[in-house]
Design a protein around this motif. Structure first.
Motif, PDB file in Angstrom:
ATOM      1  N   PHE A  24      10.845  -2.558   2.563  1.00  0.00           N
ATOM      2  CA  PHE A  24      10.081  -3.796   2.712  1.00  0.00           C
ATOM      3  C   PHE A  24       8.588  -3.472   2.728  1.00  0.00           C
ATOM      4  O   PHE A  24       8.181  -2.331   2.964  1.00  0.00           O
ATOM      5  CB  PHE A  24      10.496  -4.584   3.962  1.00  0.00           C
ATOM      6  CG  PHE A  24      10.321  -3.863   5.274  1.00  0.00           C
ATOM      7  CD1 PHE A  24       9.093  -3.851   5.942  1.00  0.00           C
ATOM      8  CD2 PHE A  24      11.394  -3.203   5.868  1.00  0.00           C
ATOM      9  CE1 PHE A  24       8.938  -3.197   7.157  1.00  0.00           C
ATOM     10  CE2 PHE A  24      11.249  -2.546   7.088  1.00  0.00           C
ATOM     11  CZ  PHE A  24      10.013  -2.545   7.735  1.00  0.00           C
ATOM     12  N   LEU A  25       7.782  -4.481   2.447  1.00  0.00           N
ATOM     13  CA  LEU A  25       6.331  -4.357   2.498  1.00  0.00           C
ATOM     14  C   LEU A  25       5.834  -4.765   3.878  1.00  0.00           C
ATOM     15  O   LEU A  25       6.474  -5.546   4.575  1.00  0.00           O
ATOM     16  CB  LEU A  25       5.670  -5.246   1.440  1.00  0.00           C
ATOM     17  CG  LEU A  25       6.070  -4.990  -0.012  1.00  0.00           C
ATOM     18  CD1 LEU A  25       5.373  -5.999  -0.923  1.00  0.00           C
ATOM     19  CD2 LEU A  25       5.738  -3.569  -0.433  1.00  0.00           C
ATOM     20  N   ILE A  26       4.678  -4.234   4.251  1.00  0.00           N
ATOM     21  CA  ILE A  26       4.042  -4.589   5.515  1.00  0.00           C
ATOM     22  C   ILE A  26       2.727  -5.301   5.210  1.00  0.00           C
ATOM     23  O   ILE A  26       1.884  -4.769   4.481  1.00  0.00           O
ATOM     24  CB  ILE A  26       3.758  -3.350   6.382  1.00  0.00           C
ATOM     25  CG1 ILE A  26       5.056  -2.615   6.721  1.00  0.00           C
ATOM     26  CG2 ILE A  26       3.016  -3.745   7.656  1.00  0.00           C
ATOM     27  CD1 ILE A  26       4.830  -1.285   7.418  1.00  0.00           C
ATOM     28  N   VAL A  27       2.567  -6.495   5.751  1.00  0.00           N
ATOM     29  CA  VAL A  27       1.274  -7.177   5.702  1.00  0.00           C
ATOM     30  C   VAL A  27       0.590  -6.912   7.040  1.00  0.00           C
ATOM     31  O   VAL A  27       1.022  -7.404   8.087  1.00  0.00           O
ATOM     32  CB  VAL A  27       1.436  -8.689   5.462  1.00  0.00           C
ATOM     33  CG1 VAL A  27       0.070  -9.367   5.488  1.00  0.00           C
ATOM     34  CG2 VAL A  27       2.123  -8.935   4.128  1.00  0.00           C
ATOM     35  N   GLU A  28      -0.453  -6.111   6.992  1.00  0.00           N
ATOM     36  CA  GLU A  28      -1.217  -5.742   8.187  1.00  0.00           C
ATOM     37  C   GLU A  28      -2.437  -6.644   8.292  1.00  0.00           C
ATOM     38  O   GLU A  28      -3.378  -6.541   7.506  1.00  0.00           O
ATOM     39  CB  GLU A  28      -1.659  -4.282   8.108  1.00  0.00           C
ATOM     40  CG  GLU A  28      -2.518  -3.840   9.279  1.00  0.00           C
ATOM     41  CD  GLU A  28      -3.030  -2.412   9.135  1.00  0.00           C
ATOM     42  OE1 GLU A  28      -3.168  -1.723  10.164  1.00  0.00           O
ATOM     43  OE2 GLU A  28      -3.294  -1.981   7.988  1.00  0.00           O
ATOM     44  N   ASP A  29      -2.428  -7.550   9.261  1.00  0.00           N
ATOM     45  CA  ASP A  29      -3.544  -8.462   9.478  1.00  0.00           C
ATOM     46  C   ASP A  29      -4.451  -7.842  10.537  1.00  0.00           C
ATOM     47  O   ASP A  29      -4.005  -7.571  11.657  1.00  0.00           O
ATOM     48  CB  ASP A  29      -3.002  -9.821   9.944  1.00  0.00           C
ATOM     49  CG  ASP A  29      -4.003 -10.950   9.717  1.00  0.00           C
ATOM     50  OD1 ASP A  29      -5.139 -10.673   9.305  1.00  0.00           O
ATOM     51  OD2 ASP A  29      -3.637 -12.115   9.968  1.00  0.00           O
ATOM     52  N   ARG A  32       3.073   0.520   0.405  1.00  0.00           N
ATOM     53  CA  ARG A  32       3.855  -0.518   1.082  1.00  0.00           C
ATOM     54  C   ARG A  32       3.006  -1.369   2.034  1.00  0.00           C
ATOM     55  O   ARG A  32       3.499  -2.361   2.565  1.00  0.00           O
ATOM     56  CB  ARG A  32       5.009   0.103   1.869  1.00  0.00           C
ATOM     57  CG  ARG A  32       6.083   0.704   0.973  1.00  0.00           C
ATOM     58  CD  ARG A  32       7.318   1.107   1.740  1.00  0.00           C
ATOM     59  NE  ARG A  32       8.335   1.618   0.820  1.00  0.00           N
ATOM     60  CZ  ARG A  32       9.219   0.847   0.183  1.00  0.00           C
ATOM     61  NH1 ARG A  32       9.191  -0.460   0.391  1.00  0.00           N
ATOM     62  NH2 ARG A  32      10.102   1.375  -0.640  1.00  0.00           N
ATOM     63  N   VAL A  33       1.747  -0.993   2.266  1.00  0.00           N
ATOM     64  CA  VAL A  33       0.894  -1.735   3.191  1.00  0.00           C
ATOM     65  C   VAL A  33      -0.105  -2.581   2.412  1.00  0.00           C
ATOM     66  O   VAL A  33      -0.809  -2.078   1.535  1.00  0.00           O
ATOM     67  CB  VAL A  33       0.139  -0.786   4.141  1.00  0.00           C
ATOM     68  CG1 VAL A  33      -0.796  -1.575   5.055  1.00  0.00           C
ATOM     69  CG2 VAL A  33       1.120   0.037   4.966  1.00  0.00           C
ATOM     70  N   ILE A  34      -0.145  -3.856   2.746  1.00  0.00           N
ATOM     71  CA  ILE A  34      -1.171  -4.770   2.240  1.00  0.00           C
ATOM     72  C   ILE A  34      -2.027  -5.158   3.431  1.00  0.00           C
ATOM     73  O   ILE A  34      -1.524  -5.670   4.437  1.00  0.00           O
ATOM     74  CB  ILE A  34      -0.553  -6.007   1.581  1.00  0.00           C
ATOM     75  CG1 ILE A  34       0.336  -5.590   0.405  1.00  0.00           C
ATOM     76  CG2 ILE A  34      -1.642  -6.964   1.117  1.00  0.00           C
ATOM     77  CD1 ILE A  34       1.197  -6.702  -0.144  1.00  0.00           C
ATOM     78  N   HIS A  35      -3.304  -4.882   3.337  1.00  0.00           N
ATOM     79  CA  HIS A  35      -4.219  -5.005   4.476  1.00  0.00           C
ATOM     80  C   HIS A  35      -5.100  -6.236   4.307  1.00  0.00           C
ATOM     81  O   HIS A  35      -5.730  -6.424   3.270  1.00  0.00           O
ATOM     82  CB  HIS A  35      -5.082  -3.743   4.546  1.00  0.00           C
ATOM     83  CG  HIS A  35      -6.009  -3.672   5.714  1.00  0.00           C
ATOM     84  ND1 HIS A  35      -5.654  -3.070   6.910  1.00  0.00           N
ATOM     85  CD2 HIS A  35      -7.278  -4.109   5.882  1.00  0.00           C
ATOM     86  CE1 HIS A  35      -6.665  -3.133   7.752  1.00  0.00           C
ATOM     87  NE2 HIS A  35      -7.671  -3.764   7.157  1.00  0.00           N
ATOM     88  N   LEU A  36      -5.137  -7.074   5.342  1.00  0.00           N
ATOM     89  CA  LEU A  36      -6.007  -8.240   5.378  1.00  0.00           C
ATOM     90  C   LEU A  36      -7.030  -8.069   6.487  1.00  0.00           C
ATOM     91  O   LEU A  36      -6.696  -7.591   7.573  1.00  0.00           O
ATOM     92  CB  LEU A  36      -5.205  -9.519   5.634  1.00  0.00           C
ATOM     93  CG  LEU A  36      -4.067  -9.849   4.678  1.00  0.00           C
ATOM     94  CD1 LEU A  36      -3.331 -11.096   5.148  1.00  0.00           C
ATOM     95  CD2 LEU A  36      -4.583 -10.033   3.260  1.00  0.00           C
TER      96      LEU A  36
END
Length: 402
Positions: free
Chosen positions: A204-209, A238-242
């Motif tokens: 799975f992907l991780i959305v890191e806010d 796998r990390v998408i950083h906001l």
């Protein structure tokens, strides 16, 4: 007389639920109300002189950049400044993987558009940011809550939860690892590494806010999930950083950014073209000039010191409620998470608190499933020190009446 038209809404908007926090806005207009509800930076901590200088420089040196449309992925100058900011935060980011968004909330919305379809299951912390819950529900995505404790997401509980499901069952996990909204918790290093390993193992992907990570006022700094992903086999990409300037510069700029693998970033750019074409070039140029001048680094210690003083004041006041309210002291951010003792419901306490002109957010607003009716969130960000003292006195009276 002609009948009024019949409006045919999509299923998600037939009877949509609004933001539980924004529904509290009418209470704010009451005379004398002290609010611990909104996570808003106080105007007294805005760097108004620095922003005024940046605005003058922006219009004086690059009026075309300010007043004309710009590239959807953002002004080159701002993207370069954000790339440098990410490097100072321990993340070496390729420029083509970074795009400017109209606040980090837009970044989440774009990710939902390009990554999720109705029915796709998503993991969220229990509790978590309610605007994320709202966005995912409107997208038709079933939510699976992951247990948290005083240190944030419980990776041991998550491992058990994932082991009971087939690999790839969940598309992504949304989390706020640093000073989470609403709990204020900060995920320890070993849990960060464990979370990345679980993402690789279970696909799975991780959305890191990360809107609050720079607001640490106690403890030692920790690397972001984005900075750590290269250390965990199979976690790279796998990390998408906001992130956002809303909490460290000014919410009114509406400037955020996303760091994502190139295939994701490219599709988010196309999705953004249909939403607003581009984030306000005027706001982008001001932000770029502000960052280029080093103003954020100069102002951040003042900001952190202000939040430290407010957090300490609130925690000192809450010590007098120790028999009635269990709290977890934060190391940064804007929030204190509490849980009422002795069977007191936060919804009942809320009504008694409003009657005494003090406001907080009942915790049920922050749960995707299995809400805790005894929980509540207090924000120390907006009120002044004297208001914190007075507001906690009023809250104490509300507890006594409950």
């Amino acid at each position: 007389m002609a009948e009024p038209p019949r409006y045919r809404f999509t299923p998600a908007f037939e009877a949509p639920a609004g933001s539980a926090i924004r529904e509290l806005f009418p209470y704010l207009s009451r005379p004398g109300m002290i609010s611990f509800a909104g996570g808003y930076p106080p105007p007294a901590l805005f760097d108004q002189p620095g922003l005024a200088t940046a605005a003058q420089r922006a219009l004086g040196t690059a009026p075309v950049d300010c007043l004309q449309y710009s590239a959807t992925e953002g002004l080159p100058m701002l993207r370069e400044q954000l790339q440098a900011l990410m490097a100072r935060r321990g993340c070496q980011v390729a420029l083509e993987e970074l795009m400017v968004t109209t606040g980090s909330q837009q970044g989440l919305d774009l990710l939902i558009k390009v990554l999720l379809s109705p029915g796709d299951r998503v993991l969220v912390e229990r509790p978590t940011y309610p605007a994320t819950l709202q966005a995912l529900r409107l997208a038709g995505c079933p939510l699976a809550g992951v247990a948290t404790d005083a240190e944030g997401l419980d990776t041991g509980a998550l491992a058990v939860q994932l082991a009971a499901e087939p690999r790839g069952r969940f598309r992504l996990l949304y989390c706020v690892p640093s000073f989470a909204n609403p709990t204020g918790a900060c995920l320890p290093l070993q849990r960060r590494l464990a979370l990345l390993a679980l993402a690789a193992e279970h696909d799975f992907l991780i959305v890191e806010d990360d809107p609050y990570g720079a607001l640490r006022f106690a403890g030692e700094p920790l690397p972001s999930l984005l900075a750590l992903q290269s250390q965990v086999p199979g976690a790279q990409g796998r990390v998408i950083h906001l992130s956002s300037l809303s909490k460290v510069v000014a919410p009114g700029l509406r400037v955020g950014w996303m760091v994502a693998p190139l295939p994701v970033r490219q599709r988010c750019t196309i999705a953004k073209q249909t939403v607003d074409l581009c984030t306000s070039p005027w706001a982008q140029r001001i932000a770029a000039e502000y960052l280029a001048a080093g103003a954020l680094e100069q102002h951040l210690p003042t900001l952190v010191a202000g939040y430290r003083a407010k957090a300490e004041r609130m925690l000192a006041g809450l010590a007098g409620l120790a028999g009635q309210l269990e709290v977890a002291p934060p190391q940064g951010g804007m929030f204190v998470w509490g849980r009422c003792r002795h069977g007191v419901l936060a919804s009942d306490l809320f009504q008694r608190a409003v009657a005494r002109n003090v406001l907080f957010v009942p915790g049920t607003a922050f749960f995707g499933d299995n809400p805790d009716p005894a929980s509540l969130r207090l924000s120390f960000a907006a009120p002044g020190l004297a208001q914190i003292d007075e507001g906690l006195e009023r809250l104490n009276l509300a507890f006594q009446s409950a």
